[in-house]
Motif scaffolding. Structure first.
Motif, PDB file in Angstrom:
ATOM      1  N   SER A   1      13.410  51.889  35.018  1.00  0.00           N
ATOM      2  CA  SER A   1      13.979  51.386  33.767  1.00  0.00           C
ATOM      3  C   SER A   1      15.488  51.253  33.866  1.00  0.00           C
ATOM      4  N   ASP A   2      16.074  50.523  32.928  1.00  0.00           N
ATOM      5  CA  ASP A   2      17.519  50.344  32.874  1.00  0.00           C
ATOM      6  C   ASP A   2      18.218  51.683  32.652  1.00  0.00           C
ATOM      7  N   ASN A   3      19.416  51.795  33.251  1.00  0.00           N
ATOM      8  CA  ASN A   3      20.300  52.943  32.973  1.00  0.00           C
ATOM      9  C   ASN A   3      19.624  54.282  33.233  1.00  0.00           C
ATOM     10  N   TYR A   4      18.926  54.397  34.363  1.00  0.00           N
ATOM     11  CA  TYR A   4      18.137  55.605  34.612  1.00  0.00           C
ATOM     12  C   TYR A   4      18.807  56.578  35.590  1.00  0.00           C
ATOM     13  N   PHE A   5      19.479  56.060  36.625  1.00  0.00           N
ATOM     14  CA  PHE A   5      19.997  56.923  37.689  1.00  0.00           C
ATOM     15  C   PHE A   5      21.481  57.217  37.514  1.00  0.00           C
ATOM     16  N   ASP A   6      21.838  58.458  37.837  1.00  0.00           N
ATOM     17  CA  ASP A   6      23.246  58.858  37.824  1.00  0.00           C
ATOM     18  C   ASP A   6      23.966  58.326  39.064  1.00  0.00           C
ATOM     19  N   VAL A   7      23.239  58.244  40.172  1.00  0.00           N
ATOM     20  CA  VAL A   7      23.815  57.804  41.438  1.00  0.00           C
ATOM     21  C   VAL A   7      22.816  56.877  42.132  1.00  0.00           C
ATOM     22  N   VAL A   8      23.306  55.776  42.679  1.00  0.00           N
ATOM     23  CA  VAL A   8      22.488  54.873  43.502  1.00  0.00           C
ATOM     24  C   VAL A   8      23.214  54.683  44.831  1.00  0.00           C
ATOM     25  N   VAL A   9      22.492  54.921  45.935  1.00  0.00           N
ATOM     26  CA  VAL A   9      23.086  54.784  47.263  1.00  0.00           C
ATOM     27  C   VAL A   9      22.187  53.912  48.139  1.00  0.00           C
ATOM     28  N   SER A  10      22.754  53.437  49.229  1.00  0.00           N
ATOM     29  CA  SER A  10      21.986  52.656  50.201  1.00  0.00           C
ATOM     30  C   SER A  10      22.754  52.627  51.515  1.00  0.00           C
ATOM     31  N   ALA A  11      22.018  52.668  52.629  1.00  0.00           N
ATOM     32  CA  ALA A  11      22.655  52.670  53.948  1.00  0.00           C
ATOM     33  C   ALA A  11      22.002  51.642  54.862  1.00  0.00           C
ATOM     34  N   VAL A  12      22.810  50.736  55.378  1.00  0.00           N
ATOM     35  CA  VAL A  12      22.422  49.680  56.319  1.00  0.00           C
ATOM     36  C   VAL A  12      21.047  49.084  56.004  1.00  0.00           C
ATOM     37  N   PHE A  13      20.882  48.706  54.745  1.00  0.00           N
ATOM     38  CA  PHE A  13      19.628  48.090  54.319  1.00  0.00           C
ATOM     39  C   PHE A  13      19.838  46.721  53.681  1.00  0.00           C
ATOM     40  N   LEU A  14      20.843  46.611  52.856  1.00  0.00           N
ATOM     41  CA  LEU A  14      21.001  45.426  52.013  1.00  0.00           C
ATOM     42  C   LEU A  14      21.120  44.140  52.834  1.00  0.00           C
ATOM     43  N   HIS A  15      21.737  44.215  54.014  1.00  0.00           N
ATOM     44  CA  HIS A  15      21.923  43.013  54.835  1.00  0.00           C
ATOM     45  C   HIS A  15      20.602  42.449  55.347  1.00  0.00           C
ATOM     46  N   MET A  16      19.540  43.259  55.352  1.00  0.00           N
ATOM     47  CA  MET A  16      18.242  42.793  55.845  1.00  0.00           C
ATOM     48  C   MET A  16      17.448  42.044  54.785  1.00  0.00           C
ATOM     49  N   VAL A  17      17.853  42.162  53.538  1.00  0.00           N
ATOM     50  CA  VAL A  17      17.128  41.504  52.459  1.00  0.00           C
ATOM     51  C   VAL A  17      17.328  39.997  52.550  1.00  0.00           C
ATOM     52  N   GLY A  18      16.245  39.261  52.475  1.00  0.00           N
ATOM     53  CA  GLY A  18      16.315  37.806  52.511  1.00  0.00           C
ATOM     54  C   GLY A  18      16.471  37.217  53.892  1.00  0.00           C
ATOM     55  N   LYS A  19      16.336  38.039  54.947  1.00  0.00           N
ATOM     56  CA  LYS A  19      16.533  37.512  56.296  1.00  0.00           C
ATOM     57  C   LYS A  19      15.476  36.494  56.678  1.00  0.00           C
ATOM     58  N   GLU A  20      14.351  36.480  55.960  1.00  0.00           N
ATOM     59  CA  GLU A  20      13.327  35.477  56.240  1.00  0.00           C
ATOM     60  C   GLU A  20      13.810  34.069  55.908  1.00  0.00           C
ATOM     61  N   PHE A  21      14.880  33.955  55.099  1.00  0.00           N
ATOM     62  CA  PHE A  21      15.447  32.652  54.766  1.00  0.00           C
ATOM     63  C   PHE A  21      16.546  32.241  55.732  1.00  0.00           C
ATOM     64  N   GLY A  22      16.905  33.158  56.639  1.00  0.00           N
ATOM     65  CA  GLY A  22      18.061  32.924  57.505  1.00  0.00           C
ATOM     66  C   GLY A  22      19.234  33.714  56.988  1.00  0.00           C
ATOM     67  N   VAL A  23      19.809  34.566  57.844  1.00  0.00           N
ATOM     68  CA  VAL A  23      20.823  35.527  57.396  1.00  0.00           C
ATOM     69  C   VAL A  23      22.000  34.849  56.703  1.00  0.00           C
ATOM     70  N   LYS A  24      22.416  33.688  57.186  1.00  0.00           N
ATOM     71  CA  LYS A  24      23.604  33.015  56.647  1.00  0.00           C
ATOM     72  C   LYS A  24      23.270  32.002  55.561  1.00  0.00           C
ATOM     73  N   SER A  25      22.012  31.929  55.162  1.00  0.00           N
ATOM     74  CA  SER A  25      21.618  30.929  54.169  1.00  0.00           C
ATOM     75  C   SER A  25      22.008  31.367  52.760  1.00  0.00           C
ATOM     76  N   ALA A  26      22.131  30.379  51.869  1.00  0.00           N
ATOM     77  CA  ALA A  26      22.454  30.667  50.474  1.00  0.00           C
ATOM     78  C   ALA A  26      21.335  31.461  49.816  1.00  0.00           C
ATOM     79  N   ALA A  27      20.091  31.183  50.212  1.00  0.00           N
ATOM     80  CA  ALA A  27      18.950  31.906  49.638  1.00  0.00           C
ATOM     81  C   ALA A  27      19.000  33.386  49.993  1.00  0.00           C
ATOM     82  N   ALA A  28      19.365  33.691  51.237  1.00  0.00           N
ATOM     83  CA  ALA A  28      19.477  35.094  51.652  1.00  0.00           C
ATOM     84  C   ALA A  28      20.594  35.794  50.885  1.00  0.00           C
ATOM     85  N   GLY A  29      21.722  35.100  50.708  1.00  0.00           N
ATOM     86  CA  GLY A  29      22.821  35.675  49.927  1.00  0.00           C
ATOM     87  C   GLY A  29      22.412  35.952  48.496  1.00  0.00           C
ATOM     88  N   ALA A  30      21.639  35.032  47.907  1.00  0.00           N
ATOM     89  CA  ALA A  30      21.173  35.222  46.539  1.00  0.00           C
ATOM     90  C   ALA A  30      20.230  36.416  46.443  1.00  0.00           C
TER      91      ALA A  30
END
Length: 298
Positions: A186-215
């Motif tokens: 739900s909205d406004n639930y966590f006091d802290v949100v962290v992430s390590a070397v993960f976000l760059h892998m999201v959308g890689k199926e569209f091509g890492v440098k593509s606009a779709a991957a960035g979105a």
């Protein structure tokens, strides 16, 4: 690894292992192959020059060609050995060290009741957060979310919880799978949100440098902001795309945005980006309230 972590890589490896052996093994195998090839050029330099004379105009050209090829082969072997070592270091020692830095970005863990690790993987950052909760005397818990699209035989909640047990923090940790593009919280639930070397892998199926991957990456960042409480802290360690994240966080009016110095990880640049969600967001007559969900992207 920094002395402040109090661990060497063998201890970290014994608990967490390595989730992707393919890349360092690939690099190591090619480094060995190029090393053998360069040694052959060195040992059989004269015969190689003699044979090259049949194709080149004169012995001088043959010796230059053989020497140049042998030198490039040897240099390639050195570069490949370095790359393999950097990948191995990044996935174990550096990951642990950067996790400690992420944890230290949050000033007061004793008041944290709910924390989230997006893309928890083997649990290095997840357990670092849990250890800090335990150390601070907090009764809070940390949820590790593994992307349902990135699951492998190694990366699954059962194995991640096993590492939490080995660290003695199993009572502070919960793991689940889900889509980071639409976080199941739900909205406004966590006091802290962290992430390590993960976000760059999201959308890689569209091509890492593509606009779709960035979105897609911006969608996950928006979800992290959405589930963060007003006044909550977000900390992200990621590769290459730090300027994109900083720009979007400014557009979302996040506060206290900080970017660490450049750290080489997996042979590319990486940064830690920390920010705070505004405690209040006033909507004026000519202002549109920010939509953390980013449903209009892509």
């Amino acid at each position: 690894m920094g002395k402040s972590t109090g661990r060497d890589w063998t201890h970290i490896y014994a608990i967490y292992g390595v989730d992707d052996w393919h890349t360092p093994l690939f690099l190591l195998a090619h480094a060995i192959a190029f090393s053998i090839l360069s040694l052959l050029f060195l040992i059989y330099f004269e015969p190689i020059c003699y044979n090259l004379q049949q194709f080149l105009a004169g012995p001088a050209y043959a010796r230059f060609a053989a020497g140049f090829t042998g030198s490039v082969t040897a240099l390639s072997a050195v570069c490949l050995f370095f790359a393999a070592a950097n990948f191995f270091y990044s996935t174990i020692s550096l990951h642990w060290e950067m996790s400690q830095r992420i944890v230290s970005s949050v000033s007061d863990w004793s008041s944290v009741k709910h924390a989230l690790d997006i893309g928890c993987g083997r649990g290095i950052l997840l357990n670092a957060v849990a250890l800090q909760l335990k150390k601070s005397g907090s009764s809070g818990r940390v949820v590790g979310l593994e992307s349902i699209r990135n699951r492998t035989s190694f990366l699954n909640p059962t194995r991640t919880l096993r590492t939490a047990t080995l660290e003695g923090v199993q009572e502070y940790v919960t793991c689940r799978t889900g889509d980071p593009r639409t976080l199941p919280f739900s909205d406004n639930y966590f006091d802290v949100v962290v992430s390590a070397v993960f976000l760059h892998m999201v959308g890689k199926e569209f091509g890492v440098k593509s606009a779709a991957a960035g979105a897609e990456r911006m969608r996950v960042l928006g979800e992290a902001v959405r589930v963060l409480k007003p006044g909550g802290v977000g900390v992200i360690w990621d590769l290459v795309h730090a300027p994109e994240y900083v720009q979007r966080l400014h557009e979302l009016n996040m506060e206290d945005i900080k970017v660490s110095e450049r750290v080489t990880a997996f042979m590319v640049s990486s940064h830690i980006i920390s920010f705070r969600k505004p405690s209040q967001h006033f909507v004026e007559s000519n202002e549109v309230r920010l939509d953390w969900r980013f449903n209009n992207l892509c």
